[in-house]
Enzyme design. Structure first.
Site, PDB file in Angstrom:
ATOM      1  CG  HIS A  53      -1.612  -1.452   1.057  1.00 43.01           C
ATOM      2  ND1 HIS A  53      -2.851  -1.642   0.157  1.00 43.01           N
ATOM      3  CD2 HIS A  53      -1.702  -2.505   2.071  1.00 43.01           C
ATOM      4  CE1 HIS A  53      -3.255  -2.803   0.490  1.00 43.01           C
ATOM      5  NE2 HIS A  53      -2.597  -3.280   1.509  1.00 43.01           N
ATOM      6  CD  GLU A  58      -1.766  -3.632   5.169  1.00 43.32           C
ATOM      7  OE1 GLU A  58      -1.301  -4.446   4.468  1.00 43.32           O
ATOM      8  OE2 GLU A  58      -2.795  -3.073   5.014  1.00 43.32           O
ATOM      9  CG  HIS A  81       0.787  -6.710   2.540  1.00 47.35           C
ATOM     10  ND1 HIS A  81      -0.391  -5.996   1.865  1.00 47.35           N
ATOM     11  CD2 HIS A  81       1.328  -7.051   1.423  1.00 47.35           C
ATOM     12  CE1 HIS A  81       0.175  -5.769   0.731  1.00 47.35           C
ATOM     13  NE2 HIS A  81       1.024  -6.472   0.162  1.00 47.35           N
ATOM     14  CD  GLU A  84      -1.704  -9.605   4.509  1.00 46.53           C
ATOM     15  OE1 GLU A  84      -1.587  -8.829   5.605  1.00 46.53           O
ATOM     16  OE2 GLU A  84      -2.299  -9.575   3.807  1.00 46.53           O
TER      17      GLU A  84
END
Length: 327
Positions: A117, A154, A209, A291
């Site tokens: 992101h 994040e 992430h 993640e």
């Protein structure tokens, strides 16, 4: 955070007793189905994961704009272009690692690190919501990512961990290329993220992430590319090496952080195979996503927001990459 579509097939696993860090009972686990019967080990913690949720619990997503994620908020990175500035040309790596590199075991190796992101995506919803080709269909250019309840984004987490990984890998002589370093107004899009790694001829690529699931859902998981062929996507050459990379990262992540594999995705293996992510589908180099924890769970959030823990996370990821490249 990477949105999960419905109907993703769960892997079949077989467990064998093995050693894991002190205080964690664990196994070596194999995903026999996803790799055509070939078995590859991963160190994983027991099903008695922190948080107490059963490993069979289905993930629960928080309702939010753009890709099911809460809008991330936070300060713009220093030196970022003004809102509305045109995006840089496609597949131009940000903050390429051009400085002199020390001699080390990874000398001559190239690693693509993809910070998930962008902290300013929420300012460019039109741009990030446009669809791009992911080989098997179309998907959003990018998403805002998730955040902790206190607002730690994040995108901020992933860029911080990426910087730490770069420092660790550079010390071993590796050239590290980023997909972005907070300097872009938004994105890059998922197809460009894959293209940057491809054009760099990376020996390994990792997208960093953190997840956004329900309270009680805890732990990390590594996302592996499924066997996908369609349009511009053909993952058949990278499925095997990507799984090897992911297995090694998962094992070292457990050892470095003491965190257990996800208790809500992957059946306790710490591994999840997906065919809906453009960053994996379009990659021609070994690539995985990680993640690192669930930002919406208070216990995981306390880890993700702690600098000392983020250093351990970076160490585990870097050690897994090193293990893969040395192997």
């Amino acid at each position: 955070m990477t949105r999960r579509p419905g109907g993703i097939r769960r892997p079949v696993v077989v467990a064998v007793a093995a050693l894991v860090p002190a205080g964690l009972a664990g196994w070596l686990l194999w995903d026999a189905e996803a790799d055509g019967g070939k078995k590859a080990p991963v160190a994983a913690a027991s099903s008695a994961s922190p948080g107490g949720s059963p490993s069979s619990q289905a993930p629960s997503r928080q309702p939010s704009p753009s890709d099911g994620k809460p809008s991330a908020s936070g300060p713009s990175a220093p030196g970022s272009p003004a809102p509305g500035s045109p995006a840089p040309p496609s597949a131009s790596p940000a903050a390429a690692d051009d400085g002199p590199l020390p001699d080390g075991p990874l000398k001559g190796k190239v690693v693509l690190v993809d910070p998930g992101h962008n902290i300013r995506n929420s300012e460019h919803t039109t741009e990030i919501n446009r669809s791009v080709d992911i080989g098997t269909g179309r998907k959003e250019c990018d998403t805002t990512g998730t955040s902790t309840d206190a607002g730690y984004a994040e995108a901020t987490f992933s860029l911080d961990v990426a910087h730490r990984i770069r420092t660790l890998l550079r010390a071993q002589g590796a050239k590290v290329v980023f997909t972005h370093d907070g300097e872009r107004p938004y994105g890059p899009c998922v197809d460009e993220r894959a293209a940057i790694g491809n054009q760099a001829h990376a020996d390994a690529a990792v997208s960093v992430h953190a997840d956004g699931s329900a309270v009680g859902n805890r732990g990390f998981h590594v996302i592996l590319p499924a066997s996908v062929k369609g349009g511009r996507a053909d993952t058949s050459p990278i499925v095997g090496p990507s799984k090897d990379l992911g297995v090694r990262i998962a094992g070292h992540f457990v050892r470095s952080t003491g965190s257990a594999p996800s208790n809500y995705i992957g059946g306790g293996t710490g591994l999840d195979t997906r065919g809906d992510l453009g960053g994996l589908n379009l990659s021609t180099v070994p690539k995985v996503f990680i993640e690192c924890g669930n930002m919406r769970d208070p216990q995981d959030a306390a880890l993700l927001t702690d600098g000392a823990w983020r250093q351990k996370a970076a160490q585990g990821i870097a050690d897994g990459i090193t293990d893969f490249l040395d192997g």
